[in-house]
Design a protein around this motif. Sequence first.
Motif, PDB file in Angstrom:
ATOM      1  N   ILE A 177      48.823  80.417  10.894  1.00 44.24           N
ATOM      2  CA  ILE A 177      47.817  80.722  10.012  1.00 44.24           C
ATOM      3  C   ILE A 177      48.162  79.986   8.746  1.00 44.24           C
ATOM      4  O   ILE A 177      49.083  80.513   7.979  1.00 44.24           O
ATOM      5  N   ALA A 178      47.356  78.988   8.443  1.00 45.11           N
ATOM      6  CA  ALA A 178      47.550  78.336   7.028  1.00 45.11           C
ATOM      7  C   ALA A 178      46.872  78.953   6.056  1.00 45.11           C
ATOM      8  O   ALA A 178      46.271  80.078   6.079  1.00 45.11           O
ATOM      9  N   SER A 179      47.017  78.472   4.769  1.00 52.93           N
ATOM     10  CA  SER A 179      46.230  79.086   3.628  1.00 52.93           C
ATOM     11  C   SER A 179      44.902  78.611   3.738  1.00 52.93           C
ATOM     12  O   SER A 179      44.606  77.308   3.634  1.00 52.93           O
ATOM     13  N   GLU A 180      44.023  79.463   4.230  1.00 48.19           N
ATOM     14  CA  GLU A 180      42.929  79.042   4.547  1.00 48.19           C
ATOM     15  C   GLU A 180      41.774  79.209   3.302  1.00 48.19           C
ATOM     16  O   GLU A 180      41.446  80.649   2.983  1.00 48.19           O
ATOM     17  N   LYS A 181      41.232  78.309   2.811  1.00 47.21           N
ATOM     18  CA  LYS A 181      40.216  78.526   1.840  1.00 47.21           C
ATOM     19  C   LYS A 181      38.998  79.304   2.222  1.00 47.21           C
ATOM     20  O   LYS A 181      38.474  80.162   1.205  1.00 47.21           O
ATOM     21  N   GLU A 182      38.372  79.103   3.195  1.00 55.88           N
ATOM     22  CA  GLU A 182      37.218  79.718   3.787  1.00 55.88           C
ATOM     23  C   GLU A 182      37.445  81.276   3.835  1.00 55.88           C
ATOM     24  O   GLU A 182      36.487  82.208   3.379  1.00 55.88           O
ATOM     25  N   ALA A 183      38.604  81.788   4.166  1.00 52.61           N
ATOM     26  CA  ALA A 183      38.962  83.064   4.142  1.00 52.61           C
ATOM     27  C   ALA A 183      39.602  83.633   2.928  1.00 52.61           C
ATOM     28  O   ALA A 183      40.000  84.931   2.995  1.00 52.61           O
ATOM     29  N   GLY A 184      39.712  82.674   2.236  1.00 53.16           N
ATOM     30  CA  GLY A 184      40.610  83.406   0.806  1.00 53.16           C
ATOM     31  C   GLY A 184      42.080  83.706   0.826  1.00 53.16           C
ATOM     32  O   GLY A 184      42.551  84.340   0.286  1.00 53.16           O
ATOM     33  N   MET A 185      42.556  82.808   2.116  1.00 57.58           N
ATOM     34  CA  MET A 185      44.015  83.276   2.378  1.00 57.58           C
ATOM     35  C   MET A 185      45.030  82.396   1.645  1.00 57.58           C
ATOM     36  O   MET A 185      44.784  81.049   1.874  1.00 57.58           O
ATOM     37  N   MET A 186      45.823  82.776   0.876  1.00 57.02           N
ATOM     38  CA  MET A 186      47.083  82.049   0.355  1.00 57.02           C
ATOM     39  C   MET A 186      48.334  82.600   0.495  1.00 57.02           C
ATOM     40  O   MET A 186      48.704  83.758   0.083  1.00 57.02           O
ATOM     41  N   TRP A 187      49.210  82.162   1.343  1.00 57.16           N
ATOM     42  CA  TRP A 187      50.605  82.528   1.654  1.00 57.16           C
ATOM     43  C   TRP A 187      51.547  81.852   0.570  1.00 57.16           C
ATOM     44  O   TRP A 187      51.919  80.656   0.975  1.00 57.16           O
ATOM     45  N   GLY A 188      51.967  82.693  -0.275  1.00 55.52           N
ATOM     46  CA  GLY A 188      52.968  81.944  -1.322  1.00 55.52           C
ATOM     47  C   GLY A 188      52.356  80.905  -1.931  1.00 55.52           C
ATOM     48  O   GLY A 188      51.104  81.005  -2.378  1.00 55.52           O
TER      49      GLY A 188
END
Length: 284
Positions: free
Chosen positions: A244-255
Motif C-alpha cells: 500500500i503506497a502513500s495514496e493521495k486519493e485516500a489521504g494516506m501518507m506512510w512516513g
Amino acid sequence: MTPEKIKAACAAVGLEERFSQVIQASRPSIVLHAHRISKEAELGSSRLGGLPDLGLGQEWPLWKERPLSFIAQINLRDLSHFPASRELPSDGLLSFFYDSEQSTWGFDPNDTGSFSVVFQPEQNLRNAARPKLLPVEAVFPACRLTFTEVLSPPAPDSYVFNAMGFSDLDRHKYFDALHHLDGDDPFRWRSHLLGHPDQIQGDMQEECALVAAGLYCGDEKAYSDPRRPILVREAPSWKLLLQIASEKEAGMMWGDLGCLYYWIHERDLRKQLFDRSWMILQCG
C-alpha cells in the motif's frame, strides 16, 4: 508494466542481453487504482480507506486496547480473472489493518498485533461503525478500487535480484532501468497485490525471516547473530501479499512518502492462514 516497457528500459541503459533474465525473474502483480467516493460503499465491495465490512462474530482488530486503522479490503471475486490471483482464494474478503498511530515499522517481533490481515467469507457481512476509541483522523477517505494486472520486475538488492549474478556495473544499470520505468513522480510507488515490492530501504524477505525467528532488526545485532545463516534460508519463502503506497486519493501518507508491505510465508499462503502475515513500513 509490460514486457515491452521493461525491454525498452533495459535497452535504454545497455542491458539488452539481460532482458530475458529480468523477464524470467519478474512476477505478475495486480495494481490497485483508487477512486475517491462520497457515498457509502456497497457492502462487500473492494475499497481503500473508509470503514470495513466485518463478518458474523468478527470484531474490529485491537492492539494495546486501541482499534487499528482500516486500510483496505479486497473482494477476491474481483480478481478471479487475473492469472496472478491463482495464489489467492477465489472468493472471500481480505481486509488489512494497521496501527492508527503508525508507531511500528515491522523490525521488532513485539510489533505483533499492530497490524492485522483478516480473511472472511463474503456471507453475513455488516457495515462496521467507527469504534469510539478510533480517532476520526485515523479513518481514511473511502475509495473504490479497480484493478489491472502488470508484470513487476525484481527489486534491486532483493534475494531474487541478487541470485541473478549481475556485475556491479550491470547492477547500477539495472537501477537506472527501473528509474526509466518509475519516473520522477514522488508518488510513483504503486499499491499492488502480489508480485515484487517497490523497495525503498532494501530487502525485506530476510527481515521477515529474522523477525519471525524472534530477532530484533532495528539495528545490526540480528545480522551478526550466529543463527542468521540458518534463519535466512527461509527468506525466499516470504512472499509479498500487498503493498500500500502513500495514496493521495485516500489521504494516506506512510512516513515520508513510504509504503506499507504485508508479507506472508508461502506455506501460510497455501493454507490461507492470512492472520500470520507480517507488515513492514519503509519510507525515504
